[in-house]
Every structure is written in C-alpha cells, then in structure tokens.
Design an enzyme around this catalytic site. Structure first.
Site, PDB file in Angstrom:
ATOM      1  N   LYS A 165       0.836  -1.212   0.000  1.00 50.95           N
ATOM      2  CA  LYS A 165       0.000   0.000   0.000  1.00 50.95           C
ATOM      3  C   LYS A 165       0.862   1.251   0.000  1.00 50.95           C
ATOM      4  O   LYS A 165       0.521   2.261  -0.623  1.00 50.95           O
ATOM      5  CB  LYS A 165      -0.925  -0.016   1.227  1.00 50.95           C
ATOM      6  CG  LYS A 165      -1.829   1.232   1.372  1.00 50.95           C
ATOM      7  CD  LYS A 165      -2.694   1.460   0.145  1.00 50.95           C
ATOM      8  CE  LYS A 165      -3.832   2.440   0.338  1.00 50.95           C
ATOM      9  NZ  LYS A 165      -3.664   3.538   1.238  1.00 50.95           N
ATOM     10  N   GLU A 172       0.698   6.730  -6.703  1.00 51.64           N
ATOM     11  CA  GLU A 172      -0.430   7.662  -6.776  1.00 51.64           C
ATOM     12  C   GLU A 172       0.065   9.113  -6.709  1.00 51.64           C
ATOM     13  O   GLU A 172      -0.403   9.972  -7.474  1.00 51.64           O
ATOM     14  CB  GLU A 172      -1.376   7.370  -5.619  1.00 51.64           C
ATOM     15  CG  GLU A 172      -2.567   8.284  -5.473  1.00 51.64           C
ATOM     16  CD  GLU A 172      -3.316   7.987  -4.186  1.00 51.64           C
ATOM     17  OE1 GLU A 172      -3.271   8.833  -3.262  1.00 51.64           O
ATOM     18  OE2 GLU A 172      -3.925   6.902  -4.088  1.00 51.64           O
TER      19      GLU A 172
END
Length: 297
Positions: A165, A172
């Site tokens: 993550k 991102e």
C-alpha cells in the site's frame, strides 16, 4: 462471517455497509457516540463476538493503532485474529504481530485503497500475514474487493500488505503530480483553450486513461480552472516511507520524491528557503529582492 470493526469513520463506516450488504454480521465500535456504533467499548465489542473472533482495526496509524492493538491483546484469546486495515508503517506490523503471537492471536496487515467510493465500487486490498490466517479471513476480503478477477492480493508475510500500500500511494503521488503539471502547462498556453475539457477527453482511448482522470472530471465540472481549490496538498506519510525504503534498497525513485517535495513545498515550508535563496542571490549578484521590484521585472 461475524467480525468486529473498530473505527466507523469515512472508510470504516462504508466498509461495514458493504460487508453487511454482503451478508456478514458486523459489530461496530467507535469512540464517537454519534458514529452509529453497536457497542460502546472494546470490552463490549469482544464480548459480543463468538470465538474464534476476528476484529478489524480501522483507526489512524501510529499511537491510536498501537493503543488499540495493545488493548485487544489483553482482551482477545488464543485463536482470535486482528486485522490492521489502517495506513500503519510496515515496520510496526511486525511489532504488533509478535506481541499478539505471544498470546496465540493471529495478525494480518491490510492496505486498503478505494476511498469514499469503496462502498459502491469495492476496495483494492493488499494483505500481509501467514497463509492460514489469510484463508480464515478471506471471505471478508472477497466481499470488500471489487467484482471480478482483480482487487485482492496476498502480498507476502506480515508487513507485506502495508508495504504494498505504501508503494501504491507513492505511485499515486507521482501520477497526480504528472496530471497537475500537464494541466498547469496547458493553463498557461495560448494553444489550449479548455485544459479541463482536453484532459477529460483522455478518459477514453488514451494510454493515460484512469480513475484519477474520472475524478478530475468531477472536480472540474463546476470549476474548470480549479480557482476555488487551495494550492495546498498534505502528505500522509506513505510516499515519504517509500522514498526512505527505496533509498535503503538502492532503488531510484525520482518521480515519487519530486511529488513528495512538491507537497511539502505547498504547505509553506519552502517560503523561508526561497527567501534565503533570494537574499543570497542579491548579495553576490545584485539580483532583485524587494517584492514590489520583482513584480515590475
């Protein structure tokens, strides 16, 4: 399945909704009495669950997660399982897992992506932990993930879910930075008269088509030049952790690092730096230093 959920905020509350719609029995607890919680304490949460229990922790990373996991270690029994679905640092996972393992309690770390849209679209889940523990909780994960083949991965041992993550969020950062730089370049050019509409056109048929572009269309629908959006972007830690980990592993990450520094700059931390640079340039080169003089040059 039956499960306890600790933390009923924007993420936890929507996850409970999706799980209940999927047929699971979820007992929710939150410190906020206005949260729609089912019980008013951790003790009541544990007492309401049949052994072996599964308890999902969805609270802010750091002290809040540490405290919650420690308390659960005192309340749960051997054979129970704790899932940390927050944005904890991957190194903290091994500490939590070891402390719980001493009492026979299983542990999984789960990186969660999907934001406030997850209740409808499903969540991308990245899991770290032992195979048997993962298989026990897998029906919960299968309900939370989007329909179809993708959206769920057993990334590795304890810490692997949050490590994945962390990397996801670093990517991102870089993607959003690139979209922002492209939009800004078109905004200042005489050749593109509608930058927002141009970027919206890339949502279909383009190699850069993505959900981020879908969200950009939402953001610019009523404010095509984003004039009402403050030029400040906070960073929650994951990209910083990724750059640190990459340095230790000898992996160059210039795009992620640049996006991270840009967010830090937006928070005003660069003001004193730039004032220092301007003052020094004036000293050795006689460059303009006054604000009103800069405006005329």
């Amino acid at each position: 399945m039956q499960m306890g959920m600790i933390g009923l905020g924007r993420m936890g509350g929507n996850m409970v909704k999706r799980l209940r719609e999927g047929g699971h029995e979820i007992v929710g607890f939150d410190m906020n009495p206005e949260s729609g919680r089912d019980v008013d304490s951790l003790e009541a949460l544990v007492a309401s669950l049949a052994a072996p229990r599964i308890v999902w922790v969805m609270v802010p990373a750091g002290a809040a997660t540490d405290s919650t996991v420690n308390q659960l270690g005192e309340l749960l029994e051997a054979g129970d399982i704790v899932v940390d679905g927050g944005n904890s640092k991957y190194t903290d996972d091994r500490i939590h897992a070891a402390a719980l393992a001493d009492k026979g309690i299983g542990f999984l770390d789960c990186g969660v992506s999907g934001g406030v849209w997850g209740a409808e679209r499903g969540y991308a889940l990245m899991i770290g932990g032992e195979d048997a523990t993962y298989e026990t909780v897998k029906p919960i994960f299968e309900t939370l993930k989007p329909e179809g083949e993708y959206g769920l991965v057993h990334a590795g041992p304890v810490g692997g879910g949050h490590f994945a993550k962390m990397v996801h969020n670093g990517i991102e950062y870089g993607m959003m930075q690139a979209f922002g730089e492209g939009f800004a370049t078109m905004m200042r050019s005489e050749y593109v008269t509608n930058p927002a509409q141009t970027m919206d056109s890339w949502r279909s048929g383009s190699v850069v088509a993505s959900w981020l572009l879908d969200l950009f269309e939402n953001a610019t629908a009523d404010d095509p030049e984003l004039k009402d959006v403050p030029a400040v972007a906070n960073e929650s830690g994951e990209a910083r952790w990724m750059v640190e980990a990459a340095l230790e592993l000898g992996v160059p990450t210039p795009a992620t690092a640049a996006a991270l520094w840009q967010r830090q700059t937006s928070r005003g931390g660069a003001d004193d730096i730039l004032r220092t640079v301007t003052a020094l340039r004036a000293q050795f080169g006689g460059h303009v230093t006054k604000v009103d003089e800069i405006a005329t040059h």
